[in-house]
Design an enzyme around this catalytic site. Structure first.
Site, PDB file in Angstrom:
ATOM      1  N   SER A 138       0.864  -1.184   0.000  1.00  0.00           N
ATOM      2  CA  SER A 138       0.000   0.000   0.000  1.00  0.00           C
ATOM      3  C   SER A 138       0.897   1.228   0.000  1.00  0.00           C
ATOM      4  CB  SER A 138      -0.900   0.014   1.236  1.00  0.00           C
ATOM      5  OG  SER A 138      -1.504   1.286   1.430  1.00  0.00           O
ATOM      6  N   TYR A 151      -2.270  -0.566  10.508  1.00  0.00           N
ATOM      7  CA  TYR A 151      -2.376  -0.924   9.088  1.00  0.00           C
ATOM      8  C   TYR A 151      -1.154  -0.417   8.324  1.00  0.00           C
ATOM      9  CZ  TYR A 151      -3.990  -0.924   4.249  1.00  0.00           C
ATOM     10  OH  TYR A 151      -4.089  -1.110   2.891  1.00  0.00           O
TER      11      TYR A 151
END
Length: 254
Positions: A138, A151
Site C-alpha cells: 500500500s 495498518y
C-alpha cells in the site's frame, strides 16, 4: 513477461481489487488461475470462467493466518494438480485498527508464512525451479495514514520483507516485487476504524481526496506483473503506474 499459459496462484483473488485483477488476468490467456480465499464466491468464479473459457479457474478455501505447515499442505495439493506455479500473488488484507493482532496476522504474518511455504517448492537450493512473488502492499507503506498506524506499519513491513526477498533471488531463484495501491474505491475504505478512535471520520475524510477505481488499479496491477521487475516498488495511484525509488539512509554492509 507474457502471462500466456502461465499458472498463477492468487491469495485473496476475489476481493475488491483482487476480483478486478483476476478479471484482467484471465484475459491474458493464463493456463491456470488458482484462487485462494476465505469465502467461496461461486458467482465470481463462474464469471471468471466465462470471461475466458480457455483458462482453468479453480478455488481453494484458505485463511492466511493458518500455520505454515497447513499452507505447505495446501500448496502440495495444488502442485500435484497443476504441476507448476509460475507466479504467487499475496493479496490478503484488512483495514481495521481496532483489530491489532488480526491486522498484523493477515497483512504481514500471513503473507510471510505463505511465502515461506512456497519456498519449500521453489527454492533452487532444494532443487526447485524458482518463481515470482507479487506482494500487495500500500502507499501507506511509504508514508503512513497516521490515524491507522497499525495498518500502515503492516504495509511498511510488506515493502521491506519483499525488498529483502528480491535481494535473496540469486540464492533462492525467487524474484519478488510489491504493488502498492493508493486510495481505491473499494469496501475496504468506505468504513474502517482508526487506532484508539483517534479520528472517527477517517474513512469519510480519506474519500474526500482524489481516488481511483478498482478497475484502474487492476489494469496497472497486471501491467506490473507483466513488467516482472525484481525488487520493484510499484505505486498504483490515481490510475497511474510508477516505480518508486526507496531512499537509503543506512546500509548493513553485508
Amino acid at each position: 513477461m507474457s502471462l500466456t499459459n502461465k499458472n498463477v496462484v492468487f491469495v485473496a483473488g476475489l476481493g475488491g481489487i483482487g476480483l478486478d485483477t483476476s478479471r484482467e488476468l484471465v484475459k491474458r490467456d493464463l493456463k491456470n488461475l488458482v484462487i485462494l480465499d476465505r469465502i467461496d464466491n461461486a458467482a465470481a468464479i463462474a464469471e471468471l470462467k466465462a470471461i475466458n473459457p480457455k483458462v482453468t479457474v479453480t478455488f481453494y478455501p484458505y485463511d492466511v493466518t493458518v500455520p505454515v505447515a497447513e499452507t505447505t499442505k495446501l500448496l502440495k495439493t495444488i502442485f500435484a494438480q497443476i504441476k507448476t506455479i509460475d507466479v504467487l500473488i499475496n493479496g490478503a488484507g484488512i483495514l481495521d485498527d481496532h483489530q491489532i493482532e488480526r491486522t498484523i496476522a493477515v497483512n504481514y504474518s500471513g503473507l510471510v508464512n505463505t511465502t515461506t511455504a512456497i519456498l519449500d517448492f521453489w527454492d533452487k537450493r532444494k532443487g526447485g525451479p524458482g518463481g515470482i512473488i507479487c506482494n500487495i502492499g500500500s502507499v501507506t507503506g511509504f508514508n503512513a495514514i497516521y490515524q491507522v498506524p497499525v495498518y500502515s506499519g503492516s504495509k511498511a513491513a510488506v515493502v521491506n520483507f519483499t525488498s529483502s526477498l528480491a535481494k535473496l533471488a540469486p540464492i533462492t531463484g525467487v524474484t519478488a516485487y510489491t504493488v502498492n495501491p493508493g486510495i481505491t474505491k473499494t469496501t475496504l475504505v468506505h468504513k474502517f476504524n482508526s487506532w484508539l478512535d483517534v479520528e472517527p471520520r477517517v474513512a469519510e475524510k480519506l474519500l474526500e481526496h482524489p481516488t481511483q477505481t478498482s478497475q484502474q488499479c487492476a489494469e496497472n496491477f497486471v501491467k506490473a506483473i507483466e513488467l516482472n521487475k525484481n525488487g520493484a516498488i510499484w505505486k498504483l495511484d490515481l490510475g497511474t503506474l510508477e516505480s518508486i525509488t526507496w531512499t537509503k539512509h543506512w546500509d548493513s554492509g553485508i
